[in-house]
Motif scaffolding. Structure first.
Motif, short mmCIF file in Angstrom:
data_model
loop_
_atom_site.label_atom_id
_atom_site.label_comp_id
_atom_site.label_asym_id
_atom_site.label_seq_id
_atom_site.Cartn_x
_atom_site.Cartn_y
_atom_site.Cartn_z
N ARG A 282 0.82 -1.21 0.00
CA ARG A 282 0.00 0.00 0.00
C ARG A 282 0.86 1.27 0.00
O ARG A 282 0.33 2.37 -0.15
N ILE A 283 2.14 1.08 0.20
CA ILE A 283 3.07 2.22 0.22
C ILE A 283 4.24 1.90 -0.69
O ILE A 283 4.82 0.82 -0.62
N CYS A 284 4.57 2.86 -1.55
CA CYS A 284 5.72 2.69 -2.45
C CYS A 284 6.98 3.21 -1.74
O CYS A 284 6.93 4.23 -1.03
N ARG A 285 8.08 2.52 -1.94
CA ARG A 285 9.34 3.00 -1.38
C ARG A 285 9.62 4.40 -1.91
O ARG A 285 9.63 4.62 -3.14
N PRO A 286 9.82 5.38 -1.03
CA PRO A 286 9.97 6.77 -1.47
C PRO A 286 11.04 6.97 -2.54
O PRO A 286 10.83 7.73 -3.49
N ASP A 291 10.97 6.33 -10.15
CA ASP A 291 11.30 5.26 -11.10
C ASP A 291 10.03 4.54 -11.55
O ASP A 291 9.87 4.22 -12.74
N LEU A 292 9.12 4.29 -10.61
CA LEU A 292 7.86 3.63 -10.96
C LEU A 292 7.04 4.49 -11.90
O LEU A 292 6.51 4.01 -12.91
N LYS A 293 6.95 5.78 -11.60
CA LYS A 293 6.22 6.69 -12.48
C LYS A 293 6.81 6.70 -13.89
O LYS A 293 6.08 6.72 -14.89
N LYS A 294 8.13 6.68 -13.97
CA LYS A 294 8.81 6.74 -15.26
C LYS A 294 8.49 5.52 -16.11
O LYS A 294 8.22 5.63 -17.31
#
Length: 626
Positions: A282-286, A291-294
């Protein structure tokens, strides 16, 4: 071939990154490339995105095949992809008068066609018209003769909406899985998730040119039958559409991206290790969020409401509850009891014969449902419409002639209908404003139009039998003030754009919120400069009164955009849900008004819960993607 070998050698020497191709994808590519006529099939089946690892690391991890021939085919596919992109929209000129997309919708369509090669996730915020964007992409391919077979997958509740939008705005005729005599061999099909999952073997025996999936967040569970069924479909292009690509955990977006480009985000295990900050995801590593968005941006196109540039005027809702006469209330109760008797008789019959074949116990047949919903709508609409529906039923059911004749006689005795009188009073109270009045029955439309004109309130009926010229003349007279009111049924009103009006009257309340939103959308659209006033007229203590109070007012559906309504309906009952049928069954099963109110309250609570879940999905998507 020399150029291809040179390019391959040059890229290897420079250690440039190659397209990520799984062995399975490469085998499919080489099989298709053996036929020169299928060379362009290389484009949609390969993955065009470059990994962030070096080529040696990829080979050692066995993410691509080390065969030189297969890698060369991958490079060829990548080059073909670039040369085959579409960078202009030709569709708009052909659809002049039918469609006027917003600039951001054109921008999204070009992005999908050019940058995403028509394999993409469309994730605009709710209410921005993702259906239009999908339609633009489909139509552009169709007119270029790039695609011939199209499969659209959507929740059952939205099938009619898709069919209407494609016919009305894009001049494309699709058959649906709800049509009588539906044929799985058709080339333009709209099907529900549930029917797809049950009949996947009848759809995956060929390659589809295009597969488009609405409310794609319903595929977030990779173990679900519908997700597995969709993954089996052989396709060239694929479009996923949802306002909430993230529901409540990061694996939701993994499921959608992996459906479009298997392997782009690695294995599910490696994805969790790389991006999860907690056990549930439920939480993405900050440090990994950007990188995930890219990576996601390579497949996703997303427009936010604040960036759309659309000015939205306000909606004002007025519910008018009419006290019926003693005679009207008596007729209403008698007809409702008659409908319950029909339903009870059907429920007690043995499960045999054509009418009940393949029907779950306790569930109405399609034909019975249509007959009863028509009767209910006519009862709520006008005595004239009720008489017509009763006469139609009498011709089919000789054993019911006595009761039907009694009801007809009682209906014909009624004088001025209280709802019609309320309509005249309401419109007289807002002189000078143009209005469109919606009814469910053509007989009622004629009655209302006569009543308006008799009271010096110029009106005309917009009906399906009008020719193209007659429709144009009617709308022209309306825009020029020659007539002030248009009375229309839902079926006849397709394609109406009436920004000159500022009032919508739901003389008959449709139980399907999508239909209500389509009505309002006839005037609350681009070019509307005024706030829109919506009047709902219902008989007090009638079924419509309960529906209005419990489902529309308490959940505030009238002020939701069509995309928000879609999200709620698509989540109900695992997508195999028809709200009209659900309400009708509640009415017919209930032994008294208290039972009916309790059941309606339960339906309202289900819809409220789905609305809350939809809000949470939007918040989660914003937190990760925007």
């Amino acid at each position: 071939m020399y150029v291809l070998l040179y390019n391959f050698s040059n890229r290897m020497n420079k250690m440039e990154e190659l397209p990520q191709l799984t062995n399975e994808e490469l085998i499919k590519i080489i099989k298709r490339s053996s036929d020169p006529d299928l060379l362009m099939d290389l484009v949609p089946v390969h993955s065009s995105f470059l990994d962030n690892k070096s080529i040696l690391e990829k080979i050692s991890a066995e993410n691509i095949c080390t065969s030189a021939d297969l890698v060369k085919l991958g490079i060829m596919a990548n080059d073909l992809l670039k040369s085959g992109r579409i960078d202009t929209i030709s569709t708009i000129d052909l659809l002049e008068g039918r469609l006027e997309p917003y600039p951001y919708q054109l921008k999204v369509a070009i992005n999908v066609l050019k940058e995403k090669s028509s394999i993409a996730l469309l994730a605009d915020e709710v209410g921005l018209g993702k259906t239009i964007e999908v339609g633009l992409v489909l139509k552009e391919h169709i007119i270029r003769e790039n695609i011939h077979s199209i499969l659209i997958i959507t929740p059952k509740a939205l099938i009619g909406q898709w069919q209407q939008e494609l016919r009305e705005k894009f001049d494309e005729e699709f058959i649906t899985s709800e049509d009588e005599g539906f044929d799985y061999t058709g080339n333009k099909i709209i099907i529900s998730f549930s029917k797809l999952a049950r009949n996947i073997n009848r759809l995956n025996d060929r390659q589809w040119d295009m597969v488009a999936i609405d409310e794609a967040h319903l595929l977030s569970n990779m173990k679900s039958k519908r997700r597995q069924a969709v993954a089996k479909i052989d396709r060239r292009y694929m479009l996923l559409s949802t306002a909430t690509p993230l529901c409540n955990r990061l694996t939701d977006i993994y499921s959608l991206v992996d459906l479009l480009y298997p392997g782009l985000l690695g294995t599910q295990k490696s994805f969790k290790q790389e991006f999860f900050a907690d056990r549930t995801g439920r939480i993405c590593r900050p440090e990994m969020k950007e990188d995930l968005k890219k990576i996601i941006s390579k497949v996703m196109v997303r427009t936010l409401r604040k960036d759309s540039g659309i000015p939205f005027t306000q909606r004002h809702i007025y519910s008018l509850r009419v006290e019926g006469t003693r005679e009207e209330n008596r007729l209403y109760d008698r007809v409702l009891d008659y409908m319950k008797d029909i339903y009870t008789d059907f429920s007690r019959r043995p499960l045999m014969g054509f009418a009940r074949r393949n029907i779950p116990s306790g569930k109405m047949s399609f034909l019975l449902y249509k007959e009863l919903i028509t009767l209910q709508q006519s009862l709520s609409s006008s005595p004239r419409a009720l008489v017509r529906s009763l006469e139609n039923r009498k011709n089919k059911h000789e054993n019911e002639i006595a009761i039907i004749d009694s009801l007809i006689k009682e209906a014909e005795k009624l004088g001025t209908y209280s709802k019609a009188q309320k309509l005249l009073e309401t419109l007289n109270g807002i002189p000078g404003e143009k209005a469109i009045i919606f009814t469910l029955r053509l007989e009622t439309a004629y009655m209302l139009c006569d009543s308006l004109n008799e009271n010096f309130m110029p009106a005309r009926i917009y009906e399906g039998k009008l020719s193209g010229y007659e429709r144009w003349a009617l709308i022209n007279d309306f825009n020029n003030g020659i007539i002030q009111y248009i009375v229309a049924t839902d079926s006849a009103a397709e394609g109406l754009n009436l920004q000159e009006a500022s009032i919508v009257v739901n003389y008959d309340l449709h139980w399907n919120p999508m239909k209500i939103e389509q009505r309002i959308g006839r005037i609350h659209r681009r070019g509307q400069k005024k706030d829109v006033n919506i009047f709902n007229i219902v008989m007090k203590n009638s079924i419509d009164d309960y529906v209005l109070k419990i489902l529309y007012e308490k959940i505030d559906l009238f002020k939701m955009t069509i995309g928000g309504i879609e999200s709620i309906l698509s989540e109900m009952k695992d997508d195999d849900f028809d709200i009209e049928e659900a309400i009708l069954e509640i009415i017919l099963r209930a032994s008294n008004k208290r039972d009916m109110e309790n059941e309606m309250e339960k339906l309202k609570e289900d819809m409220e819960y789905k609305k809350e879940q939809d809000i949470l999905r939007h918040e989660f998507s914003h937190g990760i993607l925007d």
